[in-house]
Scaffold this motif. Structure first.
Motif, PDB file in Angstrom:
ATOM      1  N   VAL A 161       0.870  -1.435  -0.103  1.00  0.00           N
ATOM      2  CA  VAL A 161      -0.024   0.171  -0.160  1.00  0.00           C
ATOM      3  C   VAL A 161       1.086   1.136  -0.006  1.00  0.00           C
ATOM      4  CG1 VAL A 161      -1.719  -1.490   0.758  1.00  0.00           C
ATOM      5  CG2 VAL A 161      -0.191   0.292   2.706  1.00  0.00           C
ATOM      6  N   ALA A 162       2.052   1.541   0.490  1.00  0.00           N
ATOM      7  CA  ALA A 162       2.588   2.040   0.542  1.00  0.00           C
ATOM      8  C   ALA A 162       4.653   2.464  -0.387  1.00  0.00           C
ATOM      9  CB  ALA A 162       2.547   2.592   1.641  1.00  0.00           C
ATOM     10  N   PRO A 163       4.468   1.561  -0.835  1.00  0.00           N
ATOM     11  CA  PRO A 163       5.928   1.157  -2.065  1.00  0.00           C
ATOM     12  C   PRO A 163       6.803   2.078  -1.537  1.00  0.00           C
ATOM     13  CG  PRO A 163       4.816   1.431  -3.193  1.00  0.00           C
ATOM     14  CD  PRO A 163       3.738   1.577  -2.238  1.00  0.00           C
ATOM     15  N   SER A 164       6.964   3.365  -1.071  1.00  0.00           N
ATOM     16  CA  SER A 164       7.667   3.952  -0.996  1.00  0.00           C
ATOM     17  C   SER A 164       8.620   4.786   0.659  1.00  0.00           C
ATOM     18  CB  SER A 164       7.756   5.732  -1.180  1.00  0.00           C
ATOM     19  OG  SER A 164       6.496   6.247  -0.906  1.00  0.00           O
ATOM     20  N   VAL A 165       7.292   3.896   1.203  1.00  0.00           N
ATOM     21  CA  VAL A 165       8.127   4.249   2.374  1.00  0.00           C
ATOM     22  C   VAL A 165       9.412   3.112   2.651  1.00  0.00           C
ATOM     23  CG1 VAL A 165       7.317   3.695   5.098  1.00  0.00           C
ATOM     24  CG2 VAL A 165       5.555   4.799   3.141  1.00  0.00           C
ATOM     25  N   ARG A 166      10.415   3.494   3.703  1.00  0.00           N
ATOM     26  CA  ARG A 166      11.085   1.990   3.142  1.00  0.00           C
ATOM     27  C   ARG A 166      11.216   2.076   5.153  1.00  0.00           C
ATOM     28  NH1 ARG A 166      14.591   0.358   0.074  1.00  0.00           N
ATOM     29  NH2 ARG A 166      16.231   0.634   0.558  1.00  0.00           N
ATOM     30  N   PRO A 167      10.582   0.257   5.410  1.00  0.00           N
ATOM     31  CA  PRO A 167      10.679  -0.201   6.293  1.00  0.00           C
ATOM     32  C   PRO A 167      11.312  -0.399   7.335  1.00  0.00           C
ATOM     33  CG  PRO A 167       8.978  -1.084   4.580  1.00  0.00           C
ATOM     34  CD  PRO A 167      10.008  -0.306   5.083  1.00  0.00           C
ATOM     35  N   LEU A 168      11.909  -0.693   8.680  1.00  0.00           N
ATOM     36  CA  LEU A 168      13.388  -1.061   9.042  1.00  0.00           C
ATOM     37  C   LEU A 168      12.647  -1.671  10.400  1.00  0.00           C
ATOM     38  CD1 LEU A 168      15.752   1.940   9.868  1.00  0.00           C
ATOM     39  CD2 LEU A 168      16.386  -0.326   8.858  1.00  0.00           C
TER      40      LEU A 168
END
Length: 226
Positions: free
Chosen positions: A72-79
């Motif tokens: 849903v939010a591919p630009s967000v970088r998850p850590l």
């Protein structure tokens, strides 16, 4: 500013993370979540650059939230942030598209470094997690991989080989510098050169090459590229 969401089911942990991150002048914590579902909803409501996700949360755990964020939010970088360093968690986080994996016992400076790296589009692995990934992925047709790895390592100087061997051990730049008695900045320069010469995108790929080539702590009497 790097806009960060912090998701952890423990308010005190979230408060501590916020305090650490906001001590950096280029990071702003714009939202906090107590579970994975709330984290996904808040990412949709805020312009988030990096989502810091605890791996164990109610309603939706960190890995499930990570997978949904990638949709849903591919630009967000998850850590992924966790107290657990099990190999399967590291690999699942990376396979789900995570930008990195950080252990909760990491130093405050490492947390800031990880957020900055993720925001810049780089993959970040806690040095403790790097060893798990290297051990897990260093399997398969060993002979063919070893030959190719040793061929690629021929471009490195002896000092660069020494630094690469330390990457294979999962050491941070600071720890590697202490081991070979040079500054952290010097190690960082060597790592940059190594990645360029080997055409590796990150430290993990370089560490895998070191393992494939059989490069342990460098001893020229037992290891030779000739």
């Amino acid at each position: 500013m790097i806009r960060v969401l912090v998701a952890d089911d423990e308010p005190l942990i979230r408060a501590g993370i916020r305090m650490i991150l906001t001590s950096a002048d280029d990071i702003d914590v714009v939202a906090e979540a107590g579970n994975g579902r709330e984290a996904v909803d808040l990412v949709r409501a805020h312009a988030v650059d990096v989502a810091l996700l605890d791996i164990q949360m109610p309603v939706l755990d960190g890995l499930s939230a990570l997978a949904e964020l990638r949709r849903v939010a591919p630009s967000v970088r998850p850590l992924i942030l966790t107290t657990f360093g099990e190999r399967e968690n590291v690999l699942r986080a990376l396979s789900h598209g995570g930008a990195g994996f950080l252990l909760k016992d990491s130093a405050p400076g490492e947390l800031i470094q990880a957020v900055r790296a993720a925001a810049a589009g780089d993959a970040y692995l806690s040095p403790g997690a790097t060893r798990h990934v290297v051990d897990s992925l260093a399997s398969g047709p060993a002979a063919a991989r070893a030959e190719e790895a040793r061929r690629r390592l021929q471009s490195l100087s002896e000092r660069e080989l020494e630094v690469l061997a330390l990457l294979g051990e999962g050491l941070s730049n600071a720890d590697a510098g202490q081991r070979i008695h040079v500054s952290e900045a010097t190690v960082k320069t060597y790592v940059s050169r190594i990645l360029t010469k080997l055409q590796c995108e990150n430290r993990v790929q370089a560490a895998l090459l070191a393992r494939d080539a059989g490069l342990g702590p460098l001893d020229r009497t037992t290891y030779s590229l000739d």
